[in-house]
Scaffold this active site. Structure first.
Site, PDB file in Angstrom:
ATOM      1  N   GLU A 132     -16.335 -10.449   3.474  1.00 48.13           N
ATOM      2  CA  GLU A 132     -15.172 -10.260   2.614  1.00 48.13           C
ATOM      3  C   GLU A 132     -14.634 -11.602   2.108  1.00 48.13           C
ATOM      4  O   GLU A 132     -14.370 -11.772   0.920  1.00 48.13           O
ATOM      5  CB  GLU A 132     -14.071  -9.526   3.387  1.00 48.13           C
ATOM      6  CG  GLU A 132     -12.844  -9.207   2.546  1.00 48.13           C
ATOM      7  CD  GLU A 132     -11.732  -8.576   3.379  1.00 48.13           C
ATOM      8  OE1 GLU A 132     -11.403  -7.411   3.128  1.00 48.13           O
ATOM      9  OE2 GLU A 132     -11.201  -9.244   4.293  1.00 48.13           O
ATOM     10  N   GLU A 139       2.172   1.647  -3.407  1.00 47.66           N
ATOM     11  CA  GLU A 139       1.099   2.116  -4.269  1.00 47.66           C
ATOM     12  C   GLU A 139       0.932   3.630  -4.103  1.00 47.66           C
ATOM     13  O   GLU A 139       0.752   4.366  -5.076  1.00 47.66           O
ATOM     14  CB  GLU A 139      -0.219   1.412  -3.912  1.00 47.66           C
ATOM     15  CG  GLU A 139      -1.400   1.824  -4.790  1.00 47.66           C
ATOM     16  CD  GLU A 139      -2.731   1.208  -4.332  1.00 47.66           C
ATOM     17  OE1 GLU A 139      -2.716   0.299  -3.480  1.00 47.66           O
ATOM     18  OE2 GLU A 139      -3.771   1.665  -4.842  1.00 47.66           O
ATOM     19  N   GLU A 174     -14.335 -12.225  -5.808  1.00 40.89           N
ATOM     20  CA  GLU A 174     -12.957 -11.920  -6.237  1.00 40.89           C
ATOM     21  C   GLU A 174     -11.945 -12.759  -5.473  1.00 40.89           C
ATOM     22  O   GLU A 174     -10.815 -12.919  -5.901  1.00 40.89           O
ATOM     23  CB  GLU A 174     -12.607 -10.446  -5.989  1.00 40.89           C
ATOM     24  CG  GLU A 174     -13.503  -9.432  -6.645  1.00 40.89           C
ATOM     25  CD  GLU A 174     -14.685  -9.056  -5.762  1.00 40.89           C
ATOM     26  OE1 GLU A 174     -15.796  -9.508  -6.090  1.00 40.89           O
ATOM     27  OE2 GLU A 174     -14.507  -8.377  -4.741  1.00 40.89           O
ATOM     28  N   CYS A 209     -10.456  -1.762  14.595  1.00 39.04           N
ATOM     29  CA  CYS A 209     -10.787  -3.182  14.721  1.00 39.04           C
ATOM     30  C   CYS A 209     -10.941  -3.623  16.166  1.00 39.04           C
ATOM     31  O   CYS A 209     -11.698  -4.563  16.456  1.00 39.04           O
ATOM     32  CB  CYS A 209      -9.728  -4.035  14.057  1.00 39.04           C
ATOM     33  SG  CYS A 209      -9.400  -3.512  12.385  1.00 39.04           S
ATOM     34  N   SER A 259      -7.313   1.989  -2.366  1.00 46.13           N
ATOM     35  CA  SER A 259      -6.106   1.216  -2.628  1.00 46.13           C
ATOM     36  C   SER A 259      -6.512  -0.135  -3.208  1.00 46.13           C
ATOM     37  O   SER A 259      -7.501  -0.732  -2.778  1.00 46.13           O
ATOM     38  CB  SER A 259      -5.349   1.005  -1.317  1.00 46.13           C
ATOM     39  OG  SER A 259      -4.422  -0.047  -1.481  1.00 46.13           O
ATOM     40  N   CYS A 313      -8.319  -1.874   3.941  1.00 42.35           N
ATOM     41  CA  CYS A 313      -8.237  -3.035   4.837  1.00 42.35           C
ATOM     42  C   CYS A 313      -9.581  -3.421   5.406  1.00 42.35           C
ATOM     43  O   CYS A 313      -9.772  -4.537   5.866  1.00 42.35           O
ATOM     44  CB  CYS A 313      -7.336  -2.742   6.035  1.00 42.35           C
ATOM     45  SG  CYS A 313      -5.759  -2.109   5.568  1.00 42.35           S
ATOM     46  N   LYS A 367     -15.665  -9.344   7.947  1.00 39.41           N
ATOM     47  CA  LYS A 367     -14.638 -10.194   7.344  1.00 39.41           C
ATOM     48  C   LYS A 367     -15.252 -11.482   6.790  1.00 39.41           C
ATOM     49  O   LYS A 367     -14.714 -12.087   5.876  1.00 39.41           O
ATOM     50  CB  LYS A 367     -13.551 -10.527   8.382  1.00 39.41           C
ATOM     51  CG  LYS A 367     -12.632  -9.355   8.700  1.00 39.41           C
ATOM     52  CD  LYS A 367     -11.647  -9.082   7.571  1.00 39.41           C
ATOM     53  CE  LYS A 367     -10.865  -7.786   7.831  1.00 39.41           C
ATOM     54  NZ  LYS A 367     -10.072  -7.374   6.665  1.00 39.41           N
ATOM     55  N   GLU A 419       0.829  -1.199   0.000  1.00 43.32           N
ATOM     56  CA  GLU A 419       0.000   0.000   0.000  1.00 43.32           C
ATOM     57  C   GLU A 419       0.864   1.250   0.000  1.00 43.32           C
ATOM     58  O   GLU A 419       0.549   2.244  -0.662  1.00 43.32           O
ATOM     59  CB  GLU A 419      -0.936  -0.029   1.224  1.00 43.32           C
ATOM     60  CG  GLU A 419      -2.069   0.962   1.103  1.00 43.32           C
ATOM     61  CD  GLU A 419      -3.198   0.717   2.108  1.00 43.32           C
ATOM     62  OE1 GLU A 419      -3.420  -0.445   2.506  1.00 43.32           O
ATOM     63  OE2 GLU A 419      -3.842   1.700   2.489  1.00 43.32           O
TER      64      GLU A 419
END
Lengths: 634, 669, 164
Positions: free
Chosen positions: B362, B283, B367, B504, B320, B300, B359, B280
């Site tokens: 996710e 990037e 993907e 988190c 990102s 994230c 999560k 990241e």
């Protein structure tokens, strides 16, 4: 009192100057419209023209008439209160009131009364007691004993005409407020007048205004609460429909007093006619420069919106009403903060009910001293009530505060009726006052002075002013159950005590009505009712147990008869009835026995039959079949 | 003169220190006023009526909505108040599914707790709860309306803190329910699965969907090798379930416990966080030097990513492209571990322990599936791991700590602080500082991005160039920030967003806690854990370097891109799907929809509908067609309009409609 | 089928300048247009006003006036206010429900001709019990009268049917 009041009224409101040959006023309130008054109006237009007269439907038409001697002024009015006798037609200047007029009566009225000045007796109201015909409002007891003040113009004015209102002196009070008085002076005047909110608890209006006035900030609102949701109350509807401009004028004075430049009139959706007339009135006021960017040339702004509710009783509660205007669910929020501090869109807001606001112009015009002469010391002024139920004359009435219940029921209302509508002398049981939030008044309260404080003392309240009379055949547990069902249905569901508590009270009442209750049921019901009363979030919840508590207070014996004796003294609770066949009436035709699906009826042909209560399922088939009305209790 | 103001709580003097209501003053005076609907993070709602106190001269008042006035005399425990509270709880219990022993919240249920505390041994009211179906269509959350007490904490959390409003009250009175729009399931609405609703729910009405059974099954399967990754925030919270203070670091005990439970390898998500920092950070440098889209948003947090996809697809290029640490770990594990552990790829199971509910969503994103097998097979929350440990009878507190397995268990402090709001930014700054200035000696801490403010800003200068950063937690704050960016009132280069308040560590998978200082303690513990480690910068992680050398090649290169980056899709107008659904659905019955909108109504559509219904009722078509009224087809000038199958019949008459029905039915045969 | 454009809804929303606080008047106007509030339209309004669909649904389901399902051609509203209750509105309700095969849960007839609604008070207590069919108010109604009124409409409708 009444004469003094009329004089006071005539001092401030002039009669209309209408150069016509005669005038006919037709009531177009919701009640009369339902009974067909619009068709009567149409018939009058035709018949009058047929008789060779011009018809002037509006004030300017009447004024501009080129041949006044052959012009008849045909005017619509708002609700005159005597809805049960509608459609109502008044012929002026003779002041003859015809009731229950049908289109086919119109030709006769035109030829007989209008042209030949003869009274048609069969269309007159007949006194239910003396059976004597009464010619006009002055002779009808229902009207004679009232003191119509706020409602006075409702029955006279064309509610859709701002010209009539202005011609009679309307908006003079607003002019005074906007040009001759300071906000402080207005607040002081209203406070000193002793006016108390007509919509619920009777909070002093002047104090509410003053509290809002002193809040900092440029943006403030006035809200007129026309969400008259109490079943059995329609005073505000009548004012909004019958004299919308008086409401607007009250709003204007309130806005001037607190410094508001925007106002909302929130009307419940069940009143489409009120919405229509208010919208029309606001438009007319705007076009005359009464409302808008430059109110009465004062340079001040007042924008007035009419918002239609969407069907929620709880929106009559002020914080819920504000939520609703903001486009949210109408759920009340905790007070404090009060709307005066943080109301619509978080800004200081005055909320008054319709009748309160309609009283304001009268106070400004009369002055404090004269106003305080009406009513009593702590509760000055008049109050409108909607009288309905088991009473001979139902309708809308206006009386000075402090009047006794007896006067209302027996003088104005004409007495108590039985289920067939016949007047009975010993039929009175209770009057439910103030709708589901109120309480019941019994025989012992007949001489009680009806005002805010004396009612509060006995655990009732004027509320919005519904008076529903119930006769001796009414079961008090069922009444409590009915109201509980209503509030339970209308609970917004936000706070635990109201949402769950009213539901459980309903179940407890059902247990009582079904004969499944024990001493604990009664105890739990009372305990729960007290907790809901003390702990609920908003006024709706806090007052929801009132019908239970007040019927328990005055008719505990009736509850106990249900609980311990398993019987309903009024004979209304079906589950507690004992099925019986009257041996006197039974002819032994055997029809009932043949209809009975569970073979509960036995008996020989030609001899009285009997029902076995153990077997009977109370389906009612026998009673429906019996030609001799011998079966009871099913 | 000391002008300090006091109130008197049950006769005891209690100071007023700017508390927003009486309730808080009383609680500080060590009287625990019970509440269901009061939450310090949320607006005052005033519905549960549990916090009523007796204010002298004013009577019973809800202490949550009264401002403390000097010298107020308050009683909190009168017979009246006890009766009221007891009845309120009894009323709730009478309308509650009392399946307490099998409820996920059995040990942490406020309703149960208060019932016990108030000594309720019997509910005197009639049980009136109607059994309603569970809603568990999503991968993540389960709604059990039978346990809802309508306190609205979830509704306000979703709307006020998260700025979403995926659930709201619907209906009125006794029918009130908390529902997603139109009563759909959560996976069909704008829910981002942050689970904060479940975090504040006092009962078991909203809970995370458990994946424990699936994990047990994998552990029991002799053919599978099961590896597990532990997210940073888990280690400072799980101890709470075993009686430890919040913020107790128990990494070693977690490793031991997981080994006992049968996991083959225990790794650390912090390793993947280190990897994320490098990717990241690089990037970001690329974006800055090659005119890429700025600001760069962190990616994230899966709740945040869905939020952008849903509401701000125009900013998708700013997200990102880096996968989150969980997903980087998953794809890397699936790539390298089969060889390392000598297991067939299909038999490698990757489990992650997360403080987060999103999560789970996710891990199931398409993907992140390869040949329909997810990179991360199962996601357990901290609570679910705790429950597995409890069910195995492991005495967690007394476990001997063990160390994490290498290489994927080695991390630097930068990876550890990922669990705090501001942590990702700080870790990236530690990387950027070295990359952009070449300076390796600086103090590694960037405390300017730490804190608890919802939106924090910082400026950092590297090599003469100043970069603006924003750190946001809570999606409501994120919305505010983006709106500010959109209207040009502020500009940033790098923005870190975490959905949950506190980051988190405040995730909805963490142990239930109603204490206000829990989050603070967890945050502090993560920063302490960073200090205790030898390395603090991701780029210093030797195993990361090795990983690039052997597996990933260049930073940001093709392999790295394939394994560690992703792409996003717009989810705007989520209702499009519903609108076209009607047309595409191959129904068994022929669908006939008659418009009853006003203009069709005026043209007689209701009569037509009536006639049609009668006609069909008397014919053999009854089972072949499905006739319903519907609303506007936007052909008002040609009404009445009827849709038959996918054909619109305008100026419809009964004959025309019947003809069309028959022709379509013929075609079907 | 092409995506619907909801032109009329757009028009309504625009008259209120996309003002979120005007949600209730917007829903009222939309209901006047469509006679009920279809889900798709509510979702569309939510998107246009930039408020969560769950909130629009919450508001629409709170107020009694909003219909979330298509209603019958003729809407019968029965007043259940105190005065009407005392004068026997429950009997009217039962008689009508029985005649139309409806229940407390089922408000609209299968043939979509009638919907029965109860309202808390129509404010015409002087004429209790009161019933409204479409726009027409009927006072002092008996169960027999009520059923006759409905049957009259049924006969008219069945006459229409052949001509439809």
């Amino acid at each position: 009192m009444k004469q003094a009041l009329n004089n006071m009224f005539d001092d401030i409101y002039k009669p209309l100057d209408e150069p016509c040959a005669g005038k006919i006023v037709i009531c177009t309130g919701t009640g009369c419209v339902a009974s067909g008054s619009l068709k009567v109006l149409q018939a009058f237009t035709e018949e009058i023209r047929k008789a060779g007269f011009d018809v002037a439907q509006t004030l300017p038409e009447a004024k501009e008439s080129t041949r006044p001697d052959s012009t008849v002024r045909l005017s619509k009015s708002g609700c005159q209160g005597f809805c049960q006798m509608g459609p109502l037609v008044t012929v002026l200047p003779e002041n003859i009131l015809y009731t229950k007029v049908k289109p086919e009566d119109v030709a006769e009225i035109v030829t007989e009364t209008l042209l030949n000045k003869r009274v048609i007796e069969r269309l007159l109201y007949k006194d239910p007691v003396t059976k004597e015909p009464c010619q006009g409002q002055n002779e009808i007891v229902f009207y004679k004993r009232q003191s119509r003040f706020v409602l006075k113009m409702c029955g006279e004015l064309d509610p859709e005409s701002i010209d009539e209102y202005i011609e009679r002196g309307g908006y003079d009070a607003a002019k005074k407020a906007y040009s001759d008085m300071t906000p402080e002076q207005i607040c002081k005047m209203i406070l000193e007048s002793g006016l108390r909110g007509r919509g619920g608890g009777g909070f002093p209006t002047g104090r509410k205004w003053e509290l809002t006035r002193i809040q900092p900030g440029d943006k403030k609102y006035v809200i007129c609460n026309g969400d008259e949701g109490d079943p059995g109350a329609f005073m505000d509807r009548s004012v909004m429909e019958g004299n919308p401009h008086s409401v607007i004028e009250g709003i204007m004075i309130a806005a001037r007093a607190v410094g508001a430049d925007e106002a909302y009139i929130y009307v419940r959706m069940e009143y489409p006619l009120a919405v229509k007339r208010l919208r029309k009135a606001v438009e007319a006021a705007e076009s005359k420069g009464v409302l808008g960017k430059n109110v009465l040339g004062s340079g001040r702004q007042l924008i007035c919106h009419v918002m239609e509710g969407a069907g929620a009783f709880v929106c009559g509660e002020e914080t819920a009403l504000i939520s609703s205007i903001e486009g949210k669910r109408g759920m009340p929020s905790p007070k404090p903060p009060f709307p005066a501090q943080k109301g619509l869109n978080g800004k200081p807001t005055v909320i008054n009910n319709v009748e309160t606001l309609a009283t304001i112009p009268l106070i400004v015009n009369l002055g404090v001293e004269k106003f305080r002469k009406i009513g009593n010391e702590k509760s000055p002024g008049t109050k409108t009530f909607a009288l309905s139920g088991h009473v001979a004359n139902t309708g809308l009435i206006e009386v000075p505060l402090g009047i006794t219940l007896r006067e209302i029921i027996y003088d104005i209302g004409g007495g108590v009726t039985d289920k067939h509508g016949t007047i009975t002398n010993d039929g009175f049981k209770i009057v439910q006052i103030g709708g589901p939030s109120g309480g019941c008044l019994t025989e012992q309260h007949l001489e009680l002075s009806l005002d805010f404080d004396s009612l509060r003392e006995i655990g009732a309240m004027i509320g919005s002013g519904g008076l529903v009379l119930m006769n001796k055949n009414t079961c008090m547990v069922s009444v409590a159950h009915y109201f509980m069902q209503f509030t339970q249905n209308e609970s917004c569901g936000k706070c635990v005590l109201c949402r769950e508590g009213t539901k459980q009270m309903l179940y407890l009442l059902e247990d009582i009505m079904n004969g499944q209750a024990t001493a604990q049921t009664l105890e739990l019901l009372e305990q729960l009712a007290r907790v809901v009363q003390k702990g609920s979030l908003c006024g709706l919840g806090k007052t929801a147990p009132n019908p239970v508590l007040s019927t328990l207070r005055y008719f505990r014996d009736e509850y106990e008869a249900h609980v311990f004796g398993k019987r309903c003294p009024a004979g209304q609770c079906k589950a507690l009835l004992v099925p019986e066949i009257d041996p006197e009436k039974c002819k032994g035709c055997t029809l009932c026995a043949r209809k009975c699906p569970v073979e509960a009826i036995t008996g020989e042909r030609g001899k009285p039959h009997t029902i076995d209560p153990e077997k009977c399922i109370k389906c009612g088939a026998c009673a429906a079949a019996c030609k001799f009305l011998a079966v009871t209790g099913v | 003169m000391n002008k300090k103001a006091f109130i008197y709580v049950d006769g005891i003097k209690a100071p007023i220190n700017g508390e927003r209501n009486l309730l808080e003053v009383i609680r500080k005076a060590n009287i625990d006023i019970p509440t269901f609907c009061y939450h310090s993070e949320l607006s005052v709602y005033g519905a549960c009526r549990m916090c009523m106190v007796d204010v002298e001269g004013q009577g019973l008042m809800a202490s949550c909505s009264v401002a403390p006035q000097p010298d107020m005399k308050v009683k909190t425990n009168t017979a009246e108040i006890r009766e009221l509270r007891k009845i309120a709880v009894e009323l709730l219990l009478a309308n509650h599914e009392k399946s307490c022993p099998t409820c996920k919240r059995s040990a942490t249920c406020k309703l149960q707790d208060l019932g016990r505390k108030l000594g309720i041994d019997k509910v005197r009211f009639k049980p009136i709860n109607k059994q309603q179906p569970l809603e568990d269509a999503s991968q993540v959350l389960v709604r059990d309306p039978n346990k809802c007490i309508l306190c609205g904490d979830c509704v306000r959390m979703c709307a006020e803190v998260q700025g979403i409003g995926a659930i709201d009250f619907a209906y009125r009175g006794h029918d009130v329910a908390v529902l997603p729009a139109f009563g759909k399931s959560l996976d069909k609405v704008e829910c981002v699965f942050c689970g904060q609703c479940a975090r504040v729910c006092p009962t078991g009405a909203l809970t995370a969907k458990s994946h424990v059974q699936e994990v047990w099954k994998a552990l029991d399967d002799k053919n599978k090798k099961v590896v597990v990754q532990i997210a940073p925030a888990v280690r400072v919270a799980i101890g709470e379930m075993f009686g430890k203070e919040p913020g107790t670091v128990s990494t070693g005990q977690i490793v031991s416990a997981l080994k006992i439970l049968g996991f083959d390898r225990v790794y650390d998500t912090c390793f993947a966080a280190d990897l994320t920092v490098i990717e990241e950070g690089s990037e970001f440098i690329r974006r800055v030097t090659q005119d890429g889209a700025l600001p760069q948003f962190t990616s994230c947090c899966p709740g945040w990513v869905k939020f952008v996809e849903q509401y701000y697809p125009e900013y998708l290029d700013n997200l990102s492209t880096c996968r989150s640490p969980q997903q980087m770990f998953g794809s890397l594990a699936k790539k390298i571990l089969p060889d390392d552990l000598n297991v067939a790829p299909k038999d490698l199971v990757v489990v992650s322990i997360m403080p987060c509910t999103a999560k789970k969503f996710e891990a199931a994103r398409p993907e992140f599936l390869r040949d329909e097998i997810p990179d991360v097979d199962y996601v357990l929350t901290t609570q679910e791991l705790g429950q597995m440990i409890e069910s195995s009878g492991i005495n967690f507190v007394n476990l001997q700590p063990e160390s994490l397995d290498l290489p994927l268990g080695f991390k630097t402090g930068a990876g550890v602080i990922f669990g705090n709001t501001g942590g990702v930014s700080e870790a990236v700054l530690r990387f950027l500082n070295e990359k952009l200035t070449g300076n390796t000696q600086d103090n590694f801490e960037f405390t300017e991005v730490r804190g608890t403010e919802g939106i924090r800003e910082a400026q950092v200068t590297f090599d003469g160039k100043t970069y603006s950063l924003a750190v946001v937690h809570g999606l409501g704050n994120a919305r505010k920030l983006i709106e500010n960016i959109k209207n040009g009132s502020c500009r940033y280069d790098l923005i870190e967003v975490m959905s949950c308040p506190g980051g988190c560590i405040g995730g909805a998978g963490q142990p239930i806690s109603f204490d206000s200082d829990t989050r603070e303690k967890r945050t502090k513990a993560l920063y302490e854990a960073d200090k205790m480690l030898q390395l603090h910068k991701s780029q210093e992680n030797p195993y990361i370097k090795k990983c690039y050398d052997t597996h990933l090649g260049e930073v940001g290169g093709a392999v790295a891109h394939h394994l560690l980056h992703t792409h996003y899709k717009s989810r705007k107008r989520i209702h499009d799907a519903d609108l076209s659904l009607m047309a595409s659905k191959e129904a068994q019955q022929l669908e006939i929809r008659v418009c009853v909108g006003t203009s069709c109504y005026l043209r007689g559509s209701q009569d037509l509908l009536h006639a049609l219904l009668c006609d069909i009722h008397h014919s053999d078509l009854k089972d072949k067609v499905d006739v319903k009224a519907t609303f506007c087809f936007e052909k008002c000038s040609q009404g009445p309009v009827v849709r038959i199958g996918d054909k619109l019949v305008t100026s419809a008459t009964l004959e025309k409609v019947k003809e069309e029905i028959e022709s379509q039915l013929r075609k079907r045969q | 089928m092409p995506l619907r454009k909801f032109e009329k809804v757009c028009e309504i929303i625009n008259t209120y300048n996309k003002d979120k606080s005007k949600l209730i008047p917007i829903l009222q106007d939309v209901q006047r247009e469509y006679r009920y509030l279809p889900e798709e339209i509510m979702a569309y309004i939510a998107t246009s006003l930039d408020i969560p669909p769950a909130k629009v649904f919450g508001v629409a389901s709170f107020y009694a006036h909003f219909a979330l399902e298509p209603r019958g051609k003729h809407i019968i509203r029965l007043c259940c206010g105190t005065a009407c209750h005392v004068k026997g509105s429950l009997g009217l309700l039962e008689a009508l429900r029985k005649r139309l095969n409806l229940t407390a849960e089922k408000h609209t007839t299968d043939d979509m001709l009638f919907t029965i609604e109860t309202v808390s008070c129509l404010g015409a207590c002087g004429l209790a019990p009161v019933m409204v069919i479409n726009e027409d108010v009927y006072g002092q109604v008996t169960p027999v009268m009520a059923v006759n009124l409905v049957e009259k409409i049924m006969i008219e409708e069945n006459g229409n049917e052949t001509g439809a």
